[in-house]
Scaffold this active site. Structure first.
Site, PDB file in Angstrom:
ATOM      1  N   PRO A  36       7.540  -2.533  -2.533  1.00  0.00           N
ATOM      2  CA  PRO A  36       8.726  -2.494  -1.657  1.00  0.00           C
ATOM      3  C   PRO A  36       9.464  -3.829  -1.533  1.00  0.00           C
ATOM      4  CG  PRO A  36       6.760  -2.706  -0.322  1.00  0.00           C
ATOM      5  CD  PRO A  36       6.276  -2.575  -1.741  1.00  0.00           C
ATOM      6  N   GLY A  37       8.972  -4.886  -2.197  1.00  0.00           N
ATOM      7  CA  GLY A  37       9.707  -6.150  -2.201  1.00  0.00           C
ATOM      8  C   GLY A  37       9.003  -7.318  -1.551  1.00  0.00           C
ATOM      9  N   ASP A  88      11.796  -2.102 -10.675  1.00  0.00           N
ATOM     10  CA  ASP A  88      10.885  -1.031 -10.271  1.00  0.00           C
ATOM     11  C   ASP A  88      11.484   0.324 -10.604  1.00  0.00           C
ATOM     12  OD1 ASP A  88       8.270  -1.213  -8.152  1.00  0.00           O
ATOM     13  OD2 ASP A  88       9.129   0.778  -8.492  1.00  0.00           O
ATOM     14  N   ASP A 131      12.599   0.993 -15.812  1.00  0.00           N
ATOM     15  CA  ASP A 131      11.242   0.962 -16.345  1.00  0.00           C
ATOM     16  C   ASP A 131      10.991  -0.406 -16.970  1.00  0.00           C
ATOM     17  OD1 ASP A 131       8.843   1.291 -17.687  1.00  0.00           O
ATOM     18  OD2 ASP A 131       9.387   3.208 -18.600  1.00  0.00           O
ATOM     19  N   LYS A 165      -1.666  -8.132 -11.933  1.00  0.00           N
ATOM     20  CA  LYS A 165      -2.793  -7.428 -11.324  1.00  0.00           C
ATOM     21  C   LYS A 165      -3.463  -6.522 -12.344  1.00  0.00           C
ATOM     22  CE  LYS A 165      -2.000  -4.049  -8.305  1.00  0.00           C
ATOM     23  NZ  LYS A 165      -1.625  -3.490  -6.988  1.00  0.00           N
TER      24      LYS A 165
END
Length: 236
Positions: free
Chosen positions: A76-77, A105, A122, A187
């Site tokens: 969400p930022g 996103d 994408d 991640k």
């Protein structure tokens, strides 16, 4: 007639709420007791993940005023919020150089002063890659950030493999927009392909290390690879 209409109205308007599952109750309890959730509300971060990036950046100083950053899987930022502040892309520090923050996103990301979001894009699509040089000063970024993850399937090894695939796709993006000497923070979920991902990163970065910030929950397989000093691969 009035009786039946009245009874129907009473039934629909006073329906009891659906009872939450045990898993939902555990999640709500964990959120309520999570100090990072509370701190994110107090500091107006969009989610608790901001503290993972803050912790890593405090130690390794990735984000400096004036640099260009691309935040992959930005919604969400919260990571973009941290990046905007650290690279001064909103110009809040008039004596420091202004940086640039681009977020990407598949989802819609609410506007943020100092960031340019490519919503409904994408990050693995070459068409998205082609847009980025025009948005970055000099056409290149100093840092690529990725806190993105696939939607969970419920099968841990499958989810691990899919996330590793997303991380590997960032190497294609790096070849397009990352400056020599730049950094990548991504991640991943620990699993059988973690060493494969690390080996791939080592081919194009001088140093690669695995990190587990304190803000990552202890029971989570979540970790981060920090790859530094990018060396653009030689084609052919």
């Amino acid at each position: 007639m009035f009786y039946f209409l009245h009874r129907r109205f009473f039934h629909s308007s006073c329906r009891l709420p659906k009872k939450k599952s045990n898993a939902e109750q555990r999640w709500l309890a964990r959120q309520a007791n999570d100090p990072y959730v509370k701190a994110s509300h107090a500091l107006n971060f969009r989610c608790r993940s901001a503290f993972k990036l803050l912790e890593i950046d405090d130690k390794f100083r990735l984000l400096q005023p004036g640099i260009g950053v691309v935040d992959c899987g930005a919604a969400p930022g919260a990571w973009s919020q941290v990046a905007v502040h650290r690279v001064n892309s909103a110009g809040t520090e008039p004596t420091s150089p202004m940086g640039t923050v681009i977020g990407i996103d598949l989802l819609n990301v609410a506007p943020l002063d100092g960031a340019h979001f490519l919503s409904s894009h994408d990050v693995t699509d070459p068409a998205t890659h082609a847009k980025l040089p025009d948005l970055l000063p000099g056409g290149r970024a100093h840092v690529l950030l990725s806190d993105m993850a696939p939607n969970a399937s419920g099968f841990r090894e499958m989810d691990h493999e899919r996330l590793v695939g997303l991380c590997l796709s960032l190497l294609d993006l790096a070849e397009t927009i990352l400056r020599p000497g730049g950094s990548l923070l991504c991640k991943y979920w620990d699993g059988s392909l973690a060493h494969h991902l690390q080996d791939k990163l080592c081919l194009t970065f001088e140093s690669v290390r695995s990190l587990k910030p304190h803000a990552s929950r202890k029971d989570s397989a979540e970790r981060y690879f920090l790859a530094r000093n990018y060396r653009k691969p030689v084609s052919g």
